[in-house]
Design a protein around this motif. Structure first.
Motif, PDB file in Angstrom:
ATOM      1  N   LEU A  97      -6.995 -12.073  72.682  1.00 21.75           N
ATOM      2  CA  LEU A  97      -6.106 -13.099  73.221  1.00 21.75           C
ATOM      3  C   LEU A  97      -5.926 -14.248  72.230  1.00 21.75           C
ATOM      4  O   LEU A  97      -4.832 -14.815  72.118  1.00 21.75           O
ATOM      5  N   HIS A  98      -6.990 -14.576  71.518  1.00 20.95           N
ATOM      6  CA  HIS A  98      -6.904 -15.671  70.544  1.00 20.95           C
ATOM      7  C   HIS A  98      -5.936 -15.326  69.415  1.00 20.95           C
ATOM      8  O   HIS A  98      -5.118 -16.155  69.003  1.00 20.95           O
ATOM      9  N   PHE A  99      -6.020 -14.081  68.930  1.00 22.55           N
ATOM     10  CA  PHE A  99      -5.182 -13.696  67.798  1.00 22.55           C
ATOM     11  C   PHE A  99      -3.812 -13.175  68.226  1.00 22.55           C
ATOM     12  O   PHE A  99      -3.037 -12.743  67.368  1.00 22.55           O
ATOM     13  N   SER A 100      -3.505 -13.220  69.500  1.00 19.74           N
ATOM     14  CA  SER A 100      -2.159 -12.878  69.967  1.00 19.74           C
ATOM     15  C   SER A 100      -1.544 -14.113  70.621  1.00 19.74           C
ATOM     16  O   SER A 100      -0.709 -14.803  70.020  1.00 19.74           O
ATOM     17  N   VAL A 101      -2.000 -14.446  71.824  1.00 16.09           N
ATOM     18  CA  VAL A 101      -1.469 -15.601  72.548  1.00 16.09           C
ATOM     19  C   VAL A 101      -1.770 -16.906  71.813  1.00 16.09           C
ATOM     20  O   VAL A 101      -0.898 -17.782  71.677  1.00 16.09           O
ATOM     21  N   GLY A 102      -3.014 -17.041  71.312  1.00 16.46           N
ATOM     22  CA  GLY A 102      -3.416 -18.283  70.658  1.00 16.46           C
ATOM     23  C   GLY A 102      -2.587 -18.611  69.425  1.00 16.46           C
ATOM     24  O   GLY A 102      -2.116 -19.743  69.250  1.00 16.46           O
ATOM     25  N   LEU A 103      -2.392 -17.627  68.569  1.00 17.08           N
ATOM     26  CA  LEU A 103      -1.597 -17.865  67.368  1.00 17.08           C
ATOM     27  C   LEU A 103      -0.121 -18.036  67.710  1.00 17.08           C
ATOM     28  O   LEU A 103       0.592 -18.773  67.025  1.00 17.08           O
ATOM     29  N   TYR A 104       0.331 -17.374  68.761  1.00 16.95           N
ATOM     30  CA  TYR A 104       1.719 -17.558  69.191  1.00 16.95           C
ATOM     31  C   TYR A 104       1.942 -18.995  69.659  1.00 16.95           C
ATOM     32  O   TYR A 104       3.014 -19.572  69.425  1.00 16.95           O
ATOM     33  N   MET A 105       0.938 -19.590  70.299  1.00 19.95           N
ATOM     34  CA  MET A 105       1.055 -20.976  70.746  1.00 19.95           C
ATOM     35  C   MET A 105       1.240 -21.928  69.570  1.00 19.95           C
ATOM     36  O   MET A 105       1.949 -22.929  69.674  1.00 19.95           O
ATOM     37  N   LEU A 106       0.610 -21.604  68.432  1.00 16.67           N
ATOM     38  CA  LEU A 106       0.715 -22.466  67.253  1.00 16.67           C
ATOM     39  C   LEU A 106       1.936 -22.138  66.400  1.00 16.67           C
ATOM     40  O   LEU A 106       2.528 -23.032  65.797  1.00 16.67           O
ATOM     41  N   ASP A 107       2.296 -20.871  66.344  1.00 13.79           N
ATOM     42  CA  ASP A 107       3.435 -20.451  65.536  1.00 13.79           C
ATOM     43  C   ASP A 107       4.098 -19.239  66.187  1.00 13.79           C
ATOM     44  O   ASP A 107       3.698 -18.105  65.946  1.00 13.79           O
ATOM     45  N   PRO A 108       5.131 -19.479  66.995  1.00 11.55           N
ATOM     46  CA  PRO A 108       5.791 -18.373  67.718  1.00 11.55           C
ATOM     47  C   PRO A 108       6.501 -17.372  66.807  1.00 11.55           C
ATOM     48  O   PRO A 108       6.891 -16.300  67.269  1.00 11.55           O
ATOM     49  N   HIS A 109       6.667 -17.715  65.530  1.00  8.20           N
ATOM     50  CA  HIS A 109       7.459 -16.868  64.630  1.00  8.20           C
ATOM     51  C   HIS A 109       6.616 -15.806  63.910  1.00  8.20           C
ATOM     52  O   HIS A 109       7.169 -14.940  63.253  1.00  8.20           O
ATOM     53  N   THR A 110       5.277 -15.880  64.020  1.00  4.89           N
ATOM     54  CA  THR A 110       4.426 -14.886  63.379  1.00  4.89           C
ATOM     55  C   THR A 110       4.448 -13.594  64.189  1.00  4.89           C
ATOM     56  O   THR A 110       4.296 -13.622  65.411  1.00  4.89           O
ATOM     57  N   SER A 111       4.642 -12.450  63.527  1.00  2.72           N
ATOM     58  CA  SER A 111       4.746 -11.175  64.236  1.00  2.72           C
ATOM     59  C   SER A 111       3.408 -10.802  64.861  1.00  2.72           C
ATOM     60  O   SER A 111       2.343 -11.082  64.315  1.00  2.72           O
ATOM     61  N   ILE A 112       3.472 -10.152  66.021  1.00  2.95           N
ATOM     62  CA  ILE A 112       2.249  -9.759  66.722  1.00  2.95           C
ATOM     63  C   ILE A 112       1.467  -8.707  65.939  1.00  2.95           C
ATOM     64  O   ILE A 112       0.238  -8.650  65.989  1.00  2.95           O
ATOM     65  N   ILE A 113       2.167  -7.872  65.179  1.00  2.00           N
ATOM     66  CA  ILE A 113       1.485  -6.856  64.363  1.00  2.00           C
ATOM     67  C   ILE A 113       0.606  -7.525  63.319  1.00  2.00           C
ATOM     68  O   ILE A 113      -0.537  -7.132  63.088  1.00  2.00           O
ATOM     69  N   ARG A 114       1.121  -8.581  62.717  1.00  2.00           N
ATOM     70  CA  ARG A 114       0.337  -9.300  61.709  1.00  2.00           C
ATOM     71  C   ARG A 114      -0.859  -9.991  62.341  1.00  2.00           C
ATOM     72  O   ARG A 114      -1.935 -10.038  61.773  1.00  2.00           O
ATOM     73  N   ARG A 115      -0.678 -10.505  63.569  1.00  2.00           N
ATOM     74  CA  ARG A 115      -1.775 -11.206  64.232  1.00  2.00           C
ATOM     75  C   ARG A 115      -2.926 -10.269  64.587  1.00  2.00           C
ATOM     76  O   ARG A 115      -4.093 -10.652  64.572  1.00  2.00           O
ATOM     77  N   LEU A 116      -2.590  -9.037  64.934  1.00  2.00           N
ATOM     78  CA  LEU A 116      -3.608  -8.100  65.407  1.00  2.00           C
ATOM     79  C   LEU A 116      -4.124  -7.175  64.310  1.00  2.00           C
ATOM     80  O   LEU A 116      -4.878  -6.251  64.585  1.00  2.00           O
ATOM     81  N   ARG A 117      -3.720  -7.424  63.057  1.00  2.00           N
ATOM     82  CA  ARG A 117      -4.176  -6.586  61.951  1.00  2.00           C
ATOM     83  C   ARG A 117      -5.560  -7.060  61.504  1.00  2.00           C
ATOM     84  O   ARG A 117      -5.749  -7.617  60.421  1.00  2.00           O
ATOM     85  N   LEU A 118      -6.548  -6.807  62.358  1.00  2.00           N
ATOM     86  CA  LEU A 118      -7.903  -7.299  62.126  1.00  2.00           C
ATOM     87  C   LEU A 118      -8.898  -6.151  62.214  1.00  2.00           C
ATOM     88  O   LEU A 118      -8.716  -5.224  63.015  1.00  2.00           O
ATOM     89  N   PRO A 119      -9.982  -6.206  61.417  1.00  2.00           N
ATOM     90  CA  PRO A 119     -11.005  -5.153  61.494  1.00  2.00           C
ATOM     91  C   PRO A 119     -11.573  -4.977  62.897  1.00  2.00           C
ATOM     92  O   PRO A 119     -11.847  -3.848  63.314  1.00  2.00           O
ATOM     93  N   ILE A 120     -11.736  -6.091  63.636  1.00  2.00           N
ATOM     94  CA  ILE A 120     -12.322  -5.980  64.976  1.00  2.00           C
ATOM     95  C   ILE A 120     -11.392  -5.228  65.920  1.00  2.00           C
ATOM     96  O   ILE A 120     -11.840  -4.517  66.826  1.00  2.00           O
ATOM     97  N   VAL A 121     -10.070  -5.339  65.708  1.00  2.00           N
ATOM     98  CA  VAL A 121      -9.112  -4.608  66.539  1.00  2.00           C
ATOM     99  C   VAL A 121      -9.234  -3.113  66.266  1.00  2.00           C
ATOM    100  O   VAL A 121      -9.301  -2.295  67.196  1.00  2.00           O
ATOM    101  N   PHE A 122      -9.284  -2.741  64.980  1.00  2.00           N
ATOM    102  CA  PHE A 122      -9.422  -1.329  64.613  1.00  2.00           C
ATOM    103  C   PHE A 122     -10.756  -0.769  65.114  1.00  2.00           C
ATOM    104  O   PHE A 122     -10.828   0.371  65.588  1.00  2.00           O
ATOM    105  N   ALA A 123     -11.824  -1.573  64.981  1.00  2.00           N
ATOM    106  CA  ALA A 123     -13.139  -1.125  65.454  1.00  2.00           C
ATOM    107  C   ALA A 123     -13.139  -0.916  66.963  1.00  2.00           C
ATOM    108  O   ALA A 123     -13.745   0.036  67.475  1.00  2.00           O
ATOM    109  N   SER A 124     -12.442  -1.792  67.692  1.00  2.00           N
ATOM    110  CA  SER A 124     -12.361  -1.671  69.147  1.00  2.00           C
ATOM    111  C   SER A 124     -11.623  -0.402  69.545  1.00  2.00           C
ATOM    112  O   SER A 124     -12.079   0.350  70.421  1.00  2.00           O
ATOM    113  N   ILE A 125     -10.479  -0.164  68.899  1.00  2.00           N
ATOM    114  CA  ILE A 125      -9.690   1.033  69.215  1.00  2.00           C
ATOM    115  C   ILE A 125     -10.482   2.294  68.889  1.00  2.00           C
ATOM    116  O   ILE A 125     -10.533   3.242  69.690  1.00  2.00           O
ATOM    117  N   ALA A 126     -11.145   2.307  67.723  1.00  2.00           N
ATOM    118  CA  ALA A 126     -11.927   3.477  67.314  1.00  2.00           C
ATOM    119  C   ALA A 126     -13.098   3.712  68.263  1.00  2.00           C
ATOM    120  O   ALA A 126     -13.374   4.847  68.674  1.00  2.00           O
TER     121      ALA A 126
END
Length: 295
Positions: free
Chosen positions: A131-160
């Motif tokens: 939520l921090h790297f999706s909603v939180g970053l959108y609150m600060l900068d709505p123009h950043t793509s969601i794909i870029r926000r979620l391109r994190l090792p912890i996201v990949f580790a969670s999915i795996a």
């Protein structure tokens, strides 16, 4: 009960105190340590816990929902407060929403409730981070793509980890043990880094910090209460949710505010004074949880 609270809180603050003491006389590269932790050790722990067949993750769905309500609901609940007090929404609301579920939450829950609480702690941490790297970053900068926000090792580790768990594939014991040992590094390292960061307390915005130190746990606990009443959560998950709801703002809020130049000094006061306030808040919450006998 007092012994239980001390046994839980003392290791947390002693390790953080070691970080503060070391940082007082040395200048450790905390940013480098945090990058190493978030890109290597934390993802390893997340994957190991999620992939372990002994953790029935389907039992944590309602807990994840409750955590989502606590995080997002805090922003909604405190929105009118920020307007009445004429506070900058982008400065005040993110730290109130995104709590310290990593640096403080994981070690605190494990120390308070044992290793059995680790899967719940990881689930809560993942919810808050996503939520921090999706909603939180959108609150600060709505123009950043969601794909870029979620391109994190912890996201990949969670999915795996979720894929392995739900597929029924059993990983070799030696592999899980290796991942758990490496991932275990992240817990004391989180607390050590938190202690070093505490040296940066900025009292210029102490009034805002005091408001945050009260508003953050109060809003979280007010939202956790109806979720616990509505959802049929096991006792251990109820205990974990109460603690999660009372956690102070994540240190990451300051780093993100610095990156986006969103009044980083004010955010630093919010984050660090709220974390100092947790010295009072967390023993009270833990005392109530232990007294209620949830575990």
């Amino acid at each position: 009960m007092i012994g239980q609270i001390l046994a839980t809180m003392l290791p947390v603050f002693l390790i953080a105190g070691c970080g503060a003491l070391y940082g007082r006389y040395r200048t450790p590269d905390i940013q480098g340590l945090n990058v190493l932790n978030m890109e290597l050790f934390v993802p390893m722990l997340v994957f190991a816990v999620l992939a372990d067949q002994q953790a029935p993750l389907q039992d944590y769905g309602w807990l994840a929902l409750a955590a989502t309500v606590v995080v997002l609901g805090s922003g909604i609940l405190l929105y009118p407060v920020a307007q009445v007090l004429n506070l900058n929404l982008k400065t005040f609301l993110p730290p109130m929403m995104f709590n310290n579920s990593g640096n403080m939450g994981i070690p605190l829950l494990v120390l308070a409730f044992g290793e059995a609480a680790l899967p719940a702690a990881i689930v809560l941490f993942i919810v808050e981070m996503l939520l921090h790297f999706s909603v939180g970053l959108y609150m600060l900068d709505p123009h950043t793509s969601i794909i870029r926000r979620l391109r994190l090792p912890i996201v990949f580790a969670s999915i795996a980890g979720l894929t392995v768990n739900f597929s029924g594939v059993a990983l070799p014991g030696w592999l899980l043990e290796t991942l758990n040992m490496l991932g275990g590094v992240c817990i004391p390292l989180m607390l050590f880094a938190l202690g070093v960061r505490m040296l940066d307390v900025d009292f210029r915005d102490w009034k805002l910090g005091l408001i945050g130190a009260i508003a953050c746990p109060v809003s979280g606990l007010l939202l956790a209460w109806p979720m616990i009443a509505l959802l049929d959560l096991p006792g251990l998950q109820v205990a974990c949710l109460w603690v999660f709801a009372a956690l102070p703002p994540a240190v990451l809020n300051y780093m993100v505010a610095e990156q986006y130049q969103q009044e980083p000094h004010a955010v630093a006061s919010l984050v660090l004074l709220s974390n100092l306030g947790s010295l009072v808040v967390m023993p009270i919450v833990l005392g109530l949880v232990f007294a209620a006998g949830y575990t």
